[in-house]
Write a protein that holds these residues in place. Structure first.
Motif, PDB file in Angstrom:
ATOM      1  N   GLY C 321       1.048  -1.290  -0.101  1.00 30.18           N
ATOM      2  CA  GLY C 321      -0.047   0.133  -0.131  1.00 30.18           C
ATOM      3  C   GLY C 321       1.000   1.191  -0.007  1.00 30.18           C
ATOM      4  N   LEU C 322       0.502   2.140  -0.997  1.00 31.99           N
ATOM      5  CA  LEU C 322       1.269   3.400  -0.822  1.00 31.99           C
ATOM      6  C   LEU C 322       0.186   4.426  -0.871  1.00 31.99           C
ATOM      7  CD1 LEU C 322       4.049   4.714  -1.681  1.00 31.99           C
ATOM      8  CD2 LEU C 322       3.450   4.441  -4.009  1.00 31.99           C
ATOM      9  N   ILE C 323       0.506   5.388   0.002  1.00 36.45           N
ATOM     10  CA  ILE C 323      -0.426   6.629   0.061  1.00 36.45           C
ATOM     11  C   ILE C 323       0.373   7.840   0.326  1.00 36.45           C
ATOM     12  CG2 ILE C 323      -0.329   6.487   2.606  1.00 36.45           C
ATOM     13  CD1 ILE C 323      -3.580   7.285   2.374  1.00 36.45           C
ATOM     14  N   SER C 324      -0.272   9.143  -0.274  1.00 39.61           N
ATOM     15  CA  SER C 324       0.224  10.324  -0.278  1.00 39.61           C
ATOM     16  C   SER C 324       0.199  11.033   0.870  1.00 39.61           C
ATOM     17  CB  SER C 324      -0.503  11.173  -1.486  1.00 39.61           C
ATOM     18  OG  SER C 324      -0.272  12.470  -1.212  1.00 39.61           O
ATOM     19  N   GLY C 325       1.306  11.565   1.126  1.00 35.87           N
ATOM     20  CA  GLY C 325       1.356  12.534   2.378  1.00 35.87           C
ATOM     21  C   GLY C 325       0.464  13.780   2.085  1.00 35.87           C
ATOM     22  N   ARG C 326      -0.361  13.816   1.232  1.00 36.43           N
ATOM     23  CA  ARG C 326      -1.251  14.926   0.994  1.00 36.43           C
ATOM     24  C   ARG C 326      -2.655  14.636   1.536  1.00 36.43           C
ATOM     25  NH1 ARG C 326       1.004  18.781  -1.347  1.00 36.43           N
ATOM     26  NH2 ARG C 326       2.564  18.328  -2.848  1.00 36.43           N
ATOM     27  N   CYS C 327      -2.727  13.297   1.784  1.00 42.27           N
ATOM     28  CA  CYS C 327      -4.421  12.928   2.595  1.00 42.27           C
ATOM     29  C   CYS C 327      -4.342  13.459   3.737  1.00 42.27           C
ATOM     30  CB  CYS C 327      -4.426  11.358   2.654  1.00 42.27           C
ATOM     31  SG  CYS C 327      -4.407  10.703   0.856  1.00 42.27           S
ATOM     32  N   ALA C 602       7.847  -3.619   3.797  1.00 44.02           N
ATOM     33  CA  ALA C 602       8.690  -3.336   2.805  1.00 44.02           C
ATOM     34  C   ALA C 602       8.261  -1.512   2.460  1.00 44.02           C
ATOM     35  CB  ALA C 602       8.364  -4.003   1.360  1.00 44.02           C
ATOM     36  N   SER C 603       9.444  -0.841   2.308  1.00 48.91           N
ATOM     37  CA  SER C 603       9.213   0.421   1.742  1.00 48.91           C
ATOM     38  C   SER C 603       8.840   0.512   0.443  1.00 48.91           C
ATOM     39  CB  SER C 603      10.510   1.332   2.062  1.00 48.91           C
ATOM     40  OG  SER C 603      11.518   0.792   1.298  1.00 48.91           O
ATOM     41  N   LEU C 604       8.513   1.903  -0.072  1.00 48.41           N
ATOM     42  CA  LEU C 604       8.174   2.222  -1.425  1.00 48.41           C
ATOM     43  C   LEU C 604       9.127   1.357  -2.522  1.00 48.41           C
ATOM     44  CD1 LEU C 604       7.051   3.803  -3.822  1.00 48.41           C
ATOM     45  CD2 LEU C 604       8.749   5.485  -3.032  1.00 48.41           C
ATOM     46  N   VAL C 605      10.364   1.444  -2.667  1.00 44.00           N
ATOM     47  CA  VAL C 605      11.255   0.914  -3.459  1.00 44.00           C
ATOM     48  C   VAL C 605      11.201  -0.711  -3.381  1.00 44.00           C
ATOM     49  CG1 VAL C 605      13.364   0.867  -4.541  1.00 44.00           C
ATOM     50  CG2 VAL C 605      12.341   2.818  -3.893  1.00 44.00           C
ATOM     51  N   GLU C 606      11.308  -1.098  -2.032  1.00 45.75           N
ATOM     52  CA  GLU C 606      11.280  -2.332  -1.768  1.00 45.75           C
ATOM     53  C   GLU C 606      10.048  -3.048  -2.511  1.00 45.75           C
ATOM     54  OE1 GLU C 606      14.012  -2.118   2.185  1.00 45.75           O
ATOM     55  OE2 GLU C 606      11.835  -2.152   2.297  1.00 45.75           O
ATOM     56  N   PHE C 620      -2.435  -1.451  -3.503  1.00 48.47           N
ATOM     57  CA  PHE C 620      -3.404  -0.077  -3.386  1.00 48.47           C
ATOM     58  C   PHE C 620      -2.574   1.234  -3.348  1.00 48.47           C
ATOM     59  CE2 PHE C 620      -5.845  -3.573  -1.338  1.00 48.47           C
ATOM     60  CZ  PHE C 620      -7.085  -3.522  -2.007  1.00 48.47           C
ATOM     61  N   ILE C 621      -2.784   1.997  -4.361  1.00 51.85           N
ATOM     62  CA  ILE C 621      -2.016   3.186  -4.414  1.00 51.85           C
ATOM     63  C   ILE C 621      -3.012   4.569  -4.384  1.00 51.85           C
ATOM     64  CG2 ILE C 621      -0.365   4.717  -5.780  1.00 51.85           C
ATOM     65  CD1 ILE C 621       0.722   2.278  -6.845  1.00 51.85           C
ATOM     66  N   VAL C 622      -2.713   5.338  -3.219  1.00 54.42           N
ATOM     67  CA  VAL C 622      -3.708   6.305  -3.112  1.00 54.42           C
ATOM     68  C   VAL C 622      -2.811   7.785  -3.126  1.00 54.42           C
ATOM     69  CG1 VAL C 622      -5.132   7.185  -1.228  1.00 54.42           C
ATOM     70  CG2 VAL C 622      -4.733   4.888  -1.522  1.00 54.42           C
ATOM     71  N   GLY C 623      -3.092   8.216  -4.309  1.00 50.65           N
ATOM     72  CA  GLY C 623      -2.840   9.727  -4.657  1.00 50.65           C
ATOM     73  C   GLY C 623      -1.165   9.925  -4.941  1.00 50.65           C
ATOM     74  N   GLU C 624      -0.498   8.488  -5.023  1.00 49.11           N
ATOM     75  CA  GLU C 624       0.739   8.644  -5.282  1.00 49.11           C
ATOM     76  C   GLU C 624       0.960   8.272  -6.777  1.00 49.11           C
ATOM     77  OE1 GLU C 624       4.223   9.154  -3.697  1.00 49.11           O
ATOM     78  OE2 GLU C 624       2.673  10.712  -2.923  1.00 49.11           O
ATOM     79  N   ASN C 625       2.198   8.738  -7.501  1.00 49.48           N
ATOM     80  CA  ASN C 625       2.394   8.483  -8.818  1.00 49.48           C
ATOM     81  C   ASN C 625       3.926   8.146  -8.815  1.00 49.48           C
ATOM     82  OD1 ASN C 625       2.612   8.263 -11.525  1.00 49.48           O
ATOM     83  ND2 ASN C 625       2.560  10.490 -11.641  1.00 49.48           N
ATOM     84  N   PRO C 626       4.269   6.877  -8.302  1.00 48.32           N
ATOM     85  CA  PRO C 626       5.619   6.365  -8.530  1.00 48.32           C
ATOM     86  C   PRO C 626       6.187   6.231  -9.918  1.00 48.32           C
ATOM     87  CG  PRO C 626       4.062   4.412  -7.795  1.00 48.32           C
ATOM     88  CD  PRO C 626       3.328   5.647  -7.715  1.00 48.32           C
TER      89      PRO C 626
END
Ligand code: FMN
Ligand code: SF4
Ligand code: FES
Lengths: 437, 178, 889
Positions: C321-327, C602-606, C620-626
């Motif tokens: 899961g990845l989420i944006s710090g803008r939420c 795991a972290s983002l890159v992992e 699940f990716i929320v508001g992020e655009n890797p």
């Protein structure tokens, strides 16, 4: 031949005197500096100046020694002296003569003042138009520097003073001391709000004294001949010394006349300036530059000192005496001055800025015979609403011509308005009255 | 670039002041001397020299009447029209120039030689009427003098009628006109 | 600050006695007893100028009326504001001000909230005595965003003074004099500035207005919502004004919010993003390879169904899961709870990973807090400020204003280390205010910090007490620094020993020392070690535990701080507490009635690596655009393509969303409730200004819905229910007061660190970076913040796009000369990883040898960068790379 002893104009009244360093020294120049630096304590110089009763010649007439005393005693950082050579008050042209004809007298005064207040830098703020004057001063500074009067350890006494000429660039308001400082800092010449005063927060926010050219030129004389001697000249105790009056207008011999304070206008106008230029009698005069209220022939016997002129309802101001003969339109005269003030209002504060534009437009209308009776009330209301409510004294100055001419020559306004009415040129009521705000 | 041409003079000017901005008006004079008016490029250069923004330079320029933001004629004739000169006939002086050059205050001759302005008091009220042309004052003007001044300027670029160090009245021992 | 403010004076205002601190202006003293003295030019933020003369009052024993705005209250003063004389004076001043004012209230945007209009109603008769001609200014084009109507100007110069005193931008020039003074920029040039909107807001009349909202409304027609700007970590309070679902304008109020009424261009002009025509309005689902519109029911059921199957087959560990710090905090919290409880994984990450975590981890280790121990007010009150790796004006403009305030108003001394050249440009430059500035290439800022530390210990400026109590620590640091030669410091970071020595002296001599660290440090490979070293610096000078002193890493995204505190990170449970910390685990488990997964995640890159390896099956990716923000080298696109299920919650169809199996349209922060935690740790309420666009829903509603469908319901009816849970679980969220008390350092954490904690990595941290040779034709390319943008959202905002519409490469004037470039020329940048072509703009603030590319237009540049990962904080660093530059036709 002047019947009083000349101080400031003495050297230059010698035919052929060029104001060079050598000539100045030959007449005793820089003796005051030699006698003072390192020999009299700065505080004692200030005390002597206070005792002499010398008051500022720039306009406000503030006692010079007292002003110097306001500088913080224990302040360690730099202090500044600014010589106010902005001379832009209509009717005034004495500083120009003092600087262009005897520059070292002014410089010696500057150096003495710097010594007294502990300033190591002095700026001569000269109005931008006086190119010749600035060149003469610069040359004189060069001479004085070469002779060891200016620079590091003057005459070996350890006192350092540097003097610079700084040209203004055309703005009457920069004669006002805080506007001068702003301008010297490279900004628009807008007066500062006071307090704080320049004595504590002046140039670059450092303790600063601003003195007029003529004020400073008096210092060498006070310091060589003594405070008591000076204090006895003129009309002591409040108006001591001489003043250089600038006489202009409808007189026979306009020009600069140095007389002890306390002589009468009659003497100045009729004896020194040779009386009226034609057979028309005097109708009005301005006693102290454009900012001073007009006076009438009935005031001719008023003495030329601070108190007497103030008591007569005007002010001695910058010493510019302008004489007008019978037949001069007082509305026109006031309008001319009002145009000056409108042109020169810096625009900082609303009563002065808006008031000057309103006044000048109303005056122009009246002069153009398109006035209305209500205008007179509006004029005096506006004047009342400007005076005392502005950031600097410009506001008080700009209303002086209108208020005083309205006071003494109201009928001239009235008759112009009557002519307008008769010619049916009156402004239609609708233009003004129906405006909604 | 002013710096290329006047580097030394600029350094000397800067050395007079503990705070750079104080050198603004002196540097603007330098720019005006160079081109007759203060150009936009000069304002930008000066801003950079003094670590100011161009608007800070601009606001200062616009406050002062001696600084021009537009080109003026080679000879800028500024007749004082304040009350004291007016009492001595300055309006007439403007009239003379108007007829001789065909320009009203605020206008320049088509050849770009003369610009006429009516200005406020120049501290010569004792020797009114007067005018300033570029750096020089011309006082106690008469129609003949104006005529001669205009002629001199056209032919030689200068006129010996310009005033020297000011003094009026003249020291008594010296007789006659100055 | 000297203690003079403590003493008070007593005076009376219209007979009412009041005590105020010495130095208080009469106008403020009057306000305190409820007397409003009319004024135009006065503004509490600005030095008194007393130019309008509206505030005249009578003061006993003073001959003339005095301006209340510039007169300080004095002992025994008796002020009268309501006498006939005063009233007449007010009337007459107003008459003057109105003389030249046009009668265009009906078409003026200020109508209805105009000081002049209000005072006129209060004082003047409806007819004017002014029958002369009003001054008329020619209408001039002023700027794309700001409009002037100089006929309306009352010449109070508030705009000019604000631009200079507060912003330090100095873009406004009062030109001319007298009545004909008008506010201009430079000659006939259009305004070029920071576009903070401050002049618009501070103008008491309608002389300066926003073009974005011109003629669109009357103030009383607008609906207002007080909320928090979502563009950066400063967290400014804004008031969004709307008319029937249309976003009309944004304001801020003096006295409100952490920004106290100030804003930057993003806050003031960036509000249109939410209503961009490309907003996603319906859920999308992939059918036959293409994303097509669908219903919420179908989309959610599909996701729940697929996720359920994957979980059954591969277990929770196969999810990421990845989420944006803008939420909002609520969403961040619920997201991690959803991932941990419903899905069963700790593979969770947020944008805080990009750098903010570096600073937070360092603080946790050395001082035992995860928040600043200082507030914005401490920055303003500091006497010495050290700014490391932050072009603060462009990244955190409002924190930057506090720094400016400290320096300009209170005479603080500023030391700066940043890849930034002092310059006078349209955008103000913090290095101009600095006493000691070190212009250091971004990747080597950490080395300059070492130079500073070296100078510190060499001059014996370390606190004697510390040396006595912790001799081993001081000795170890001193020795480590002794290994470094000045020659090497100079070769790597530039700046000579004397310069470092002078700066170190300043720091050691400070009373209230605040160290701010920004993106150039935090996002660099030295982000974590550099933060630790700065904390060492504060320890050495004995300031880390002193009131008003501290370390303040600046967060980039508006809620990076919240993201970590909510536990949206692999290694943290809400708090944040370490996932491995047994005590916290049990407390949280009791609360959740479910056990968080054991394994560290795991972290983002992992996660991307795991997806690439086929271990991760769903994300699940929320508001992020890797895909858009990470360099091609990371292979985000390829990795995500391998997933069996990719669910994206988005406002727009980003590069990442375009790969998804399901895209769910979600509400922007303009459309929902919640809270944000700003960079200083202040928790603030976010409120909706408009209804969600199209069918979009707040993110948290999606998590709730999915949890139901997946059989582990998370039961929350509204955002506030989540906040309730957060409050009882996470320290610091208990009360949302207006002025937060920053946490204190944890003394025992410091002691642990000093005793032993520093040891294991000291040698590694106290090592200089490598000097990079820079052959001809090579420049150091850096991704940087731009004042006018922040993330992708801002590029959807028409106001900001007016000012900066595309990403241009900023190069230094000398480099421009070297490469024979002028503004607008095109260049090709290339390195082994690829190439790109772009236009250049020449900017003096760019250091020689570097070229800046704005991060938010970074997609085009991302593939040139390589990515290094911090071994401790797992932060990917992708900010700088060497490229060769060539002019192209
Ligand atoms: C509008 C205005 C213009 C002034 N112009 C001058 C001037 O041209 N020269 C001058 O010496 N003082 C001028 N003054 C007076 C100065 O403000 C100040 O009082 C003076 O320089 C102080 O020097 P003093 O004490 O030696 O007279 C002016 C004042 C005002 C209000
Ligand atoms: S972007 Fe940051 S500084 Fe600008 S208004 Fe928003 S929160 Fe404030
Ligand atoms: S508010 Fe006091 S003078 Fe303007």
């Amino acid at each position: 031949m002047p019947k009083h002893e000349l101080l400031l104009l003495k050297n230059m009244s010698q035919p052929g005197y060029t104001g060079s360093l050598a000539e100045y020294e030959a007449t005793g120049g820089y003796q005051a500096l030699r006698a003072t630096l390192g020999k009299t304590a700065p505080a004692d110089v200030t005390a002597a100046v206070r005792k002499s009763g010398l008051r500022g010649r720039g306009g406000a007439g503030f006692p010079t020694g007292v002003k110097w005393g306001f500088l913080p005693k224990d302040y360690q950082g730099p202090r500044y002296l600014c010589c106010n050579a902005d001379e832009s008050e209509p009717g005034t042209f004495k500083d120009r003569q003092l600087m262009e004809r005897d520059p070292h007298q002014v410089l010696e005064g500057i150096l003495l003042a710097c010594y007294a207040i502990g300033a190591e830098s002095a700026y001569i703020y000269i109005r931008g138009e006086m190119v010749l004057g600035s060149k003469i001063l610069e040359r004189a500074i060069g001479e004085a520097r070469a002779a060891g009067y200016i620079g590091k350890s003057i005459l070996g006494t350890g006192t350092n003073v540097d003097v610079w000429v700084h040209r203004g660039a055309g703005a009457y308001i920069c004669g006002e001391e805080t506007a001068l400082l702003e301008s010297l800092e490279g900004k628009r010449g807008l007066p500062r709000i006071k307090p704080p005063f320049p004595a504590t927060h002046g140039l670059y926010n450092k303790p600063t004294v601003v003195n007029n050219v003529e004020t400073l030129a008096n210092l060498p004389h006070i310091l060589t001949r003594g405070a008591e001697w000076f204090a006895a000249i003129g009309s002591p105790p409040k108006s001591t010394g001489t003043r250089v009056f600038c006489v202009s207008g409808h007189v026979q011999r306009p020009g600069n006349y140095e007389v002890p304070m306390g002589v009468t206008f009659r003497e100045l106008v009729y004896e020194h300036a040779g009386g009226m230029r034609s057979d028309k009698p005097i109708k009005a005069f301005i006693p102290g530059g454009a900012s001073a209220p007009f006076l009438t022939p009935s005031h001719l016997d008023v003495k030329l000192d601070f108190e007497s002129v103030a008591a007569a309802g005007s002010m001695l101001g910058s010493g510019g005496v302008t004489v007008m003969e019978e037949g001069t339109s007082m509305v026109w005269a006031a309008l001319r001055l009002m145009e000056f003030f409108y042109h020169e209002s810096c625009g900082k504060c609303s009563p002065c800025r808006e008031g000057s534009s309103w006044l000048v437009q109303t005056m122009r209308r009246i002069m153009a015979k398109r006035g209305r009776m209500q205008d007179l009330e509006t004029l005096s209301d506006l004047c009342k609403n400007i005076a005392g409510r502005t950031v600097c004294a410009f506001g008080d100055a700009e209303v002086a011509p209108i208020q005083s001419t309205l006071k003494y020559w109201r009928e001239e306004y009235v008759s112009l308005i009557r002519e307008a009415e008769a010619a049916d040129l009156i402004m239609p009521e609708t233009v003004g009255a129906r405006r909604e705000s | 670039m002013l710096t290329d041409k006047y580097g030394k003079e600029i350094d000397e000017i800067l050395s007079r002041y503990p705070v750079k901005r104080s050198a603004l008006i002196p540097l603007l004079y330098l720019a005006q001397r160079e081109q007759g008016y203060v150009t936009e490029a000069a304002m930008k250069e000066i801003a950079q020299l003094l670590k100011l923004t161009p608007p800070q330079v601009y606001e200062t320029v616009t406050f002062y009447t001696v600084l021009n933001l537009k080109p003026v004629g080679k000879f800028h004739m500024q007749v004082c029209k304040s009350l004291m000169c007016a009492l001595a006939g300055s309006d007439t002086v403007i009239g003379w120039i108007k007829t001789k050059l065909g320009i009203a205050p605020g206008e320049s001759t088509p050849d770009g030689l003369f610009t006429l302005s009516a200005v406020e008091c120049l501290a010569s009220c004792g020797t009114a009427p007067m005018m300033q042309i570029n750096d020089d004052y011309y006082e106690q003007l008469t129609e003949q003098k104006v005529e001669k001044i205009l002629g001199d300027l056209r032919t030689t670029g200068t006129s010996d009628l310009k005033s020297g160090p000011y003094m009026w009245p003249l020291p008594v021992a010296v007789k006659g006109e100055k | 600050m000297p203690d003079t403010t403590k003493s008070t004076v007593r005076l009376t205002i219209d007979g009412t006695p009041i005590s105020v601190p010495k130095g208080t202006l009469v106008i403020e003293a009057a306000r305190r007893v409820g007397v409003m003295i009319p004024h135009f030019c006065y503004h509490p933020k600005l030095k008194p100028d007393a130019n309008c003369r509206m505030c005249l009052v009578e003061i006993e024993k003073m001959p003339k009326l005095q301006t209340a705005c510039s007169t300080q209250a004095d002992e025994g003063m008796s002020v009268r504001t309501a006498t006939t004389v005063v009233n007449d004076a007010h009337k007459s001043v107003l008459e003057f001000i109105l003389a030249n004012h046009p009668l265009d209230c009906p078409v003026c945007d200020q109508g209805g909230r105009c000081d002049l209009q209000d005072f006129s109603h209060q004082y003047t008769a409806t007819t004017s005595r002014f029958v002369e001609t009003k001054r008329i200014f020619q209408k001039n084009y002023f700027s794309p965003l700001i409009e002037t109507q100089m006929n309306r100007c009352v010449q109070c110069l508030r705009c000019v003074r604000y631009c200079d005193e507060v912003m330090d931008v100095k873009a406004l020039a009062p030109a001319g004099r007298g009545t004909m003074t008008e506010i201009k920029h430079f000659g006939t040039h259009a305004l070029d500035c920071e576009f903070c909107g401050g002049c618009v807001q501070i103008c008491p009349v309608g002389a300066i207005t926003s073009r974005l909202s011109m003629y669109e409304y009357r103030p009383w027609m607008l609906k207002r919502a007080d909320t928090i700007c979502g563009y950066c970590g400063d967290g400014c309070q804004i008031t969004v004004q709307t008319k029937e679902q249309e976003l009309i304008e944004v304001n801020s109020t003096y006295g409100a919010g952490r920004n106290n009424g100030d804003l930057c261009a993003r806050g003031f002009f960036g509000f249109h993003a939410a209503k961009h025509p490309e907003r996603l309005t319906h859920p999308l689902i992939r059918r036959n390879g293409a994303l097509v519109q669908t219903t919420w029911e179908e989309a959610l059921e599909f996701v729940a169904d697929q996720a359920g199957k994957i979980k059954a087959t591969h277990g929770g560990q196969s999810f990421g899961g990845l989420i944006s710090g803008r939420c909002t905090n609520e969403e961040l919290y619920l997201f991690q709870k959803f991932m941990r409880v419903v899905i069963g994984t700790n593979d969770i990450d947020s944008s805080a990973r990009y750098g903010h975590l570096n600073g937070m981890q360092a603080m946790r280790r050395v001082q035992g807090t995860h928040r600043w121990t200082v507030s914005f007010d401490d920055i303003a009150a500091a006497d010495v400020l050290l700014l490391v790796g932050t072009n603060i004006t462009e990244s955190n403009p409002i924190t930057g204003l506090r720094v400016k305030e400290a320096v300009k108003k209170r005479g603080a001394t500023l030391v700066t280390i940043e890849a930034l050249e002092p310059s006078i440009e349209a955008i103000s430059n913090i290095a101009n205010l600095s006493l000691h500035h070190f212009c250091v290439p971004a990747p080597r800022i950490g080395s300059a910090v070492l130079g500073l530390l070296k100078a510190l210990v060499e001059q014996n400026l370390a606190q004697p007490d510390l040396a006595r109590q912790q001799p081993a620590y001081v000795r170890a640091v001193t020795e480590a620094l002794g290994q470094i030669s000045w020659q090497d410091v100079q070769a790597v970071a530039g700046g000579d020993a004397a310069a470092y020595a002078a700066a170190a002296k300043v720091l050691a001599g400070g009373q209230r020392v605040v160290v701010l660290a920004g993106q150039s440090l935090l996002r660099s490979p030295d982000g974590h070690s550099g933060s630790l070293n700065l904390l060492d610096l504060l320890l050495l000078i004995g300031k880390l535990d002193q009131p008003g002193c501290g370390f303040a890493p600046l967060s980039e995204e508006n809620n990076d701080q919240g993201a970590v505190e909510m536990g949206a990170a692999a290694e943290f449970l809400p708090g944040p507490f370490d996932v491995t910390d047994q005590e916290s685990r049990s407390r949280i488990a009791a609360f959740w009635k479910a056990e968080p997964p054991q394994q560290g995640g795991a972290s983002l890159v992992e996660m991307l690596d795991r997806a690439e390896a086929g271990l991760l099956k769903a994300m699940f990716i929320v508001g992020e655009n890797p895909v858009g923000s990470l360099p091609a080298q990371v292979g985000a696109k390829e990795s995500l393509r391998k997933l069996d299920l990719l669910v994206c919650q988005e406002l727009f169809l980003t590069e990442t969303a375009a790969l998804a199996h399901v895209v769910l349209p979600v509400a922007s922060s303009t459309e929902k409730n919640g809270t944000f935690t700003n960079t200083e740790g202040h928790v603030q309420a976010v409120r909706p200004a408009i209804e969600p666009v199209g069918e979009s829903r707040p993110d948290w509603e999606v998590f709730v819905a999915l949890s139901y469908l997946m059989g582990t319901p998370l039961e929350y009816a509204e955002s506030r229910d989540i906040l309730k849970e957060i409050r009882s679980l996470i320290p610091g969220y208990g009360s949302l007061g207006p002025a937060p008390m920053p946490p204190q350092v944890n003394r025992s954490a410091i002691d642990r660190y000093l005793a032993d904690g520093y040891r294991h990595d000291l040698a590694a941290r106290y090592r200089l970076g490598a000097t990079a040779a820079r052959p001809d034709g090579i420049v150091q390319l850096e991704l940087v913040q731009s004042l006018f943008h922040s993330g992708k959202l801002s590029t959807r905002s028409r106001g900001l796009m007016e000012v900066e519409g595309s990403g241009a490469l900023r190069v230094n004037p000398q480099d421009a000369a070297r490469f024979a470039l002028k503004d607008g020329d095109r260049v090709r940048l290339s390195n082994v990883r690829g190439e790109m072509t772009t236009t250049v703009t020449i900017r003096a603030r760019v250091p020689q040898g570097t070229a800046w590319f704005p991060d938010h237009f970074g997609q085009t540049a991302a593939h040139l960068f390589e990515c290094t990962i911090d071994p401790v904080t797992r932060t990917p660093s992708i900010r700088a790379t060497a490229v060769s530059m060539m002019k192209v036709a």
